[in-house]
Design an enzyme around this catalytic site. Structure first.
Site, mmCIF file in Angstrom:
data_model
loop_
_atom_site.group_PDB
_atom_site.id
_atom_site.type_symbol
_atom_site.label_atom_id
_atom_site.label_comp_id
_atom_site.label_asym_id
_atom_site.label_seq_id
_atom_site.Cartn_x
_atom_site.Cartn_y
_atom_site.Cartn_z
ATOM 1 N N ASP A 176 -10.238 -5.358 12.462
ATOM 2 C CA ASP A 176 -10.132 -3.952 12.053
ATOM 3 C C ASP A 176 -9.484 -3.871 10.669
ATOM 4 O OD1 ASP A 176 -10.184 -1.233 12.120
ATOM 5 O OD2 ASP A 176 -8.472 -1.000 13.456
ATOM 6 N N ASP A 224 -1.508 -12.647 5.463
ATOM 7 C CA ASP A 224 -2.838 -12.352 4.948
ATOM 8 C C ASP A 224 -3.854 -13.006 5.890
ATOM 9 O OD1 ASP A 224 -5.268 -12.333 3.573
ATOM 10 O OD2 ASP A 224 -4.295 -12.494 1.613
ATOM 11 N N HIS A 277 -11.010 3.699 18.763
ATOM 12 C CA HIS A 277 -10.346 2.509 19.300
ATOM 13 C C HIS A 277 -10.900 2.073 20.653
ATOM 14 C CE1 HIS A 277 -7.434 3.636 16.078
ATOM 15 N NE2 HIS A 277 -7.489 2.330 15.918
ATOM 16 N N GLN A 294 0.830 -1.201 0.000
ATOM 17 C CA GLN A 294 0.000 0.000 0.000
ATOM 18 C C GLN A 294 0.866 1.253 0.000
ATOM 19 O OE1 GLN A 294 -2.287 -0.790 3.474
ATOM 20 N NE2 GLN A 294 -0.472 -1.387 4.612
#
Lengths: 509, 522
Positions: free
Chosen positions: A368, A349, A271, A241
């Site tokens: 999350d 992953d 959070h 990313q």
């Protein structure tokens, strides 16, 4: 002022000029169309309106041509070339910057396209007027038009096959500008226009374009920076990313692939809601699993519990976790949670990891992930994925899932809730307001009996969650109320389609 | 590449396994048929070294037909058999390559949810736990969204029909075609048989007249002339048969579109997809073979010696009561010394595996996101399949792409010659130049490119072939010899190969007096 003594062979040069002018003109038009499609979407609309704008401007230009350069057509043509070089050459960079730094992108876009079209429109009749001395009318029209169209063909083939892949938009536009200057220069010298001012103009434009070409990398970056409201303090492309951290005064923001992940000003709300809601359902949580959450902020909240002995954080990107473990500002944000001896980081992953691990060893799981904006990430929101979480949870445990916004993406939110329910979980949807995000939603889930957060278990020192806030989170007003929804399956991800439609309707309105 | 399964059968021609050149960081090679052995088929039989061995049954050929025959024999308790395979691995067109990032198929890469008639495949899937009872699938192994996308006019679109730039007439003809296919799906003859069944043996013979014309002719007679519709239908024919519209029988062309009816499951177009392609099925079929699988064995001759069959390979002679011939039919004149030369023709294919360090950033350009199957409109190749589609939940990491190129525009013999003449660098150039308009950054992301030429990848359903006498005659058993191969159906898909494998094994069992349950019917 030696307008009348033409050099031999100049009609050949004139015809080549027609060809090059036509090629560059069309390339500018294609640049505008491509850029507008990239930035605004709906490529059919963008291309149609830009072609229309351009052709109309050319018509206006052709009409105006009769008033231009009556006395000194060659000088007028050279100046025109030079102006096209300047405007066209900088057009891609200007549009990029306009998109990033002003609200007037469309105005700049259509204005630039119009200007270039106008100048190109003046140019062809002017060239014909100059050529008229060497050719008969029929011959002239057919030669000029043939070359004009041939140039258009070359541009339309070169643009997608060579220019875009090899040079990119910004460099392509500078290069075409340089071609225009070169045409102007050769034209002027073949007509022996020894006018110092004219030469100076061409030299300045040429130098500007060369400078722009050399700086095109920096211009791209600068334009990108404009997409973020605050100064960038760190940007990094990992194999997974693009990470950008901005900072203004004390506020730090993290963007992943241009999407805001948190703002240090209010991330505690997010959070605390994500972590303490499930953990307060569990008596003495000892082992906790975090899926995603490489920023370590959820981990910070988990480590407040004295009973917690082990936290396992499974995040895809090693550079992300390393950054938040070691970077001075960023590790201060998460209270050095990623260096805590109780925490273990696993870079994998999550979709693969939950399929391969079935030990019922966690008292709580915090999920999350980024929003389901494509089919790849969408897998982490499917029934199959939530089913695979069952064996990981110890009896009496609880789970929380970040579920995007129930207000902006209402259908998406309830689709996720329904999918978790269909995977055999007892669910309690909840939400809260996070100023930098807006209204945000989660799902609390457990296995046998409905999850019951217990206020007495909340750790001390929280900034948001308390006896007043907690019960409130489970109430949904009418504009966020439950919608019936099909469930999200691996082979048919309705959620990704909902998500795209929901957010597009927000962006468009 | 929807609907493609190639099967057994790469024995074929000697392919040059030329080794890699390592310019600019790209490695790779031409892998493939065991050519060193393949050469020897044309030479006279050589003396074998070892003493002959005796066994009840020899299965010649280790593709899907051979493997399913072995599976059927084992189910009946017949264990005294050997399987002889030319390559280093069994599986034929369902073999796989192994890379650190992911395994990847060498050819066949998916299995549609079986039809009701496909009892062999249903039984196999139940055994593998993918089908429970008759209605529960393991969802994780069905193709994840998004299944396919097509690149047209600079943009990716979901699905396979190229919509951008299509006229209203294109869409009208597409709707007509789809309605037409639905009618064929519902069609039954007086005895209740489907128009186009899988296995094809269950189809109604009343429609055999459709085999007499080409799919191109059929489309013309329906007044379908939309270039996009013709491309779409031809894509199917190239994908499943390696044939152009002109070279595909109308019966076969309609079969491709009308036969997969979902077998009663919804939605109707589900399919199983694995990173290693159909090699997942091979692994299940070969798990109990053990020492009975003999690889690197070139069958050179099969002859009758008294009461027994003698099967000779390059270094071993086998004597058996029965032989299951699970090799392509075109080799029969060589191996069985038959005079008749059957008119079975085969389509050649080139398959490439591109090992990527990371997904190139261009996968997320314009339009629909990366899918399992990624097709380029109006392109000589069929596009590429992403091996990590089922295993990853991100769009960045290392991956393997499998690129498919049928040589449908050339006569097979000419295409094979071109394949023989092409070297590894030439194939790399072709692949990158075809894909670079869409992925200009592919070359930098690609670390390794391996090439497999499949000279006789799949039998071709030319007009007139499917319902021909000779195709049906080729499946008739001889005394103690039984024929099993997908080419006996006239097209090469897993369901047909397994049908013939089980059929041949059951014929053999029946001659042994061990006829048990009929797997072809229940």
């Amino acid at each position: 002022m030696a307008e009348n003594n033409e050099a031999p062979g100049s009609s050949g040069i004139l015809l080549i000029s027609v060809f090059l002018v036509a090629t560059c003109g069309l390339v500018y038009e294609l640049i505008a169309g491509a850029l507008a499609s990239y930035l605004l979407g709906d490529s059919v609309l963008q291309f149609s309106t830009i072609i229309g704008d351009y052709l109309f401007a050319m018509g206006v230009g052709s009409y105006l041509a009769q008033f231009v350069g009556r006395r000194q057509p060659a000088v007028a043509f050279t100046r025109l070339q030079n102006s096209i070089a300047l405007i066209g050459g900088f057009s891609a960079a200007a549009m990029h910057v306009a998109y990033s730094y002003s609200g007037g992108f469309r105005l700049v876009l259509y204005l630039l396209v119009f200007l270039v079209g106008l100048l190109v429109g003046v140019e062809i009749p002017l060239l014909m007027a100059i050529l008229k001395r060497n050719y008969g009318f029929r011959e002239l029209v057919s030669q000029v038009l043939a070359l004009d169209y041939l140039g258009a063909l070359l541009a339309s083939v070169l643009f997608p096959l060579f220019l875009i892949p090899q040079l990119g938009l910004i460099r392509t536009s500078f290069c075409c500008g340089l071609v225009n200057v070169a045409v102007a220069w050769i034209f002027a010298s073949s007509f022996r226009l020894r006018i110092p001012l004219l030469r100076a103009e061409m030299a300045v434009v040429g130098a500007l374009l060369l400078g722009g070409l050399a700086a095109s990398e920096r211009i791209t970056r600068w334009a990108e920076e404009g997409l973020y409201p605050d100064p960038i303090v760190l940007s990094r492309s990992t194999p997974y990313q693009r990470l950008v951290v901005t900072r203004k005064h004390q506020e730090i923001r993290l963007y992943l692939n241009n999407n805001l992940q948190f703002s240090s000003r209010d991330e505690y709300r997010y959070h605390e809601a994500l972590v303490h809601t499930p953990l307060s359902c569990v008596k003495e949580p000892r082992r906790v699993l975090i899926l995603g959450g490489g920023d370590g902020l959820a981990a910070r909240e988990i480590l407040r519990y004295k009973s917690v002995q082990q936290v396992l954080l499974v995040d895809l990107d090693p550079e992300m976790t390393a950054l938040f473990r070691t970077h001075r500002y960023l590790s201060r944000l998460n209270d050095h949670s990623l260096s805590d001896p109780r925490l273990k980081i696993l870079n994998a992953d999550a979709f693969v990891w939950v399929s391969e691990n079935k030990e019922p060893s966690f008292d709580a799981i915090v999920v999350d992930f980024p929003d389901p904006s494509n089919y790849a990430v969408g897998k982490l929101y499917t029934k199959t994925f939530y089913q695979r979480l069952h064996p990981l949870l110890a009896p009496g445990g609880a789970l929380s899932v970040q579920c995007t916004s129930p207000l902006f993406a209402r259908r998406s939110y309830w689709c996720i809730v329904e999918t978790i329910k269909a995977a055999g979980w007892q669910v309690k949807p909840y939400h809260l307001y996070v100023p930098s995000f807006g209204e945000w939603g989660f799902t609390l889930a457990s296995q046998d009996s409905p999850p019951e957060p217990d206020l007495r278990r909340l750790p001390v020192g929280l900034k948001y969650l308390d006896a007043a806030a907690l019960p409130d989170m489970f109430l949904f007003p009418a504009d966020m109320a439950a919608l019936p929804s099909p469930i999200n399956r691996l082979f048919d991800q309705v959620l990704v389609r909902y998500y795209e439609q929901d957010w597009r309707s927000i962006v468009d309105s | 590449m929807k609907r493609r399964h190639f099967l057994q059968g790469a024995l074929a021609l000697p392919w040059l396994a030329s080794c890699s050149s390592r310019q600019s960081g790209l490695s790779g090679q031409i892998v493939g048929a065991n050519f060193a052995l393949g050469h020897r088929l044309r030479q006279a039989g050589q003396a074998t070294v070892r003493p002959p061995q005796k066994v009840d049954v020899v299965i010649a050929g280790g593709g899907i037909a051979g493997l399913t025959a072995a599976w059927r024999l084992s189910q009946a308790g017949v264990d005294d058999f050997v399987m002889l395979e030319l390559e280093e691995d069994a599986g034929g067109n369902s073999r796989a390559a192994r890379y650190p990032a992911s395994p990847a198929p060498w050819a066949a890469h998916y299995l549609p949810v079986p039809t009701r008639e496909s009892t062999v495949v249903r039984r196999l899937l139940r055994e593998m736990g993918l089908l429970r009872g008759s209605n529960l699938f393991e969802e994780g192994q069905l193709c994840h969204a998004n299944e396919e996308r097509v690149y047209v006019l600079g943009r990716w679109e979901e699905g396979l029909f190229p919509k951008a730039g299509a006229s209203s007439d294109d869409f009208r003809q597409l709707r007509q075609f789809e309605d037409h296919i639905q009618k064929w799906q519902k069609w039954r003859d007086r005895r209740g048989r489907k128009a186009f069944a899988i296995p094809m043996a269950f189809s109604s013979p009343e429609l055999r007249y459709l085999d007499q014309i080409s799919m191109a002719e059929y489309m013309a007679r329906q007044h379908w002339n939309s270039p996009r519709l013709l491309w779409y239908v031809e894509y199917g024919c190239r994908d499943d048969y390696g044939c152009s519209l002109q070279n595909t029988s109308a019966w076969a062309g309609l079969h491709y579109f009308a036969s997969r009816d979902g077998g009663g499951f919804e939605p109707k177009d589900l399919q199983f997809v694995w990173p290693e392609g159909n090699h997942r099925l091979v692994q299940h079929l070969e798990r109990d073979l053990g020492q009975r699988l003999h690889t690197a064995q070139l069958v050179m001759r099969i002859s009758r010696q008294g009461d027994l069959w003698e099967v000779q390979t390059q270094n071993q002679t086998w004597r058996a009561r029965q032989v299951i011939y699970a090799l392509p039919t075109f080799l029969r004149p060589y191996l069985l010394q038959e005079q008749a030369r059957p008119q079975f023709t085969y389509a050649p294919w080139t398959v490439c595996n591109l090992v990527l360090d990371r997904l190139p950033p261009s996968v997320t350009r314009e339009g629909a996101g990366l899918s399992w199957d990624n097709v380029l409109y109006d392109s000589p190749g069929l596009g590429y399949v992403v091996a990590t589609h089922q295993t990853q939940s991100h769009l960045q990491g290392p991956s393997v792409w499998t690129y498919y190129r049928p040589w449908s525009e050339l006569e097979p013999a000419l295409a094979r010659q071109q394949m023989l003449d092409s070297d590894w660098e030439g194939v790399c150039r072709q692949v990158f130049s075809e894909l670079s308009p869409v992925h200009p950054d592919l070359r930098e992301a690609c670390r390794q490119l391996d090439v497999m030429h499949l000279g006789h990848a799949m039998v071709r359903p030319l007009p007139g072939f499917i319902w021909s006498q000779q195709r049906q005659a080729a499946a008739q058993p001889g005394k103690g010899i039984y024929f099993a191969h997908s080419d006996l159906s006239g097209f090469s898909i897993f369901e047909e190969a397994s049908y013939h494998g089980v059929r041949a094994a059951q014929e053999a069992l029946s001659d042994l007096g061990k006829a048990g349950a009929d797997f072809l019917r229940e």
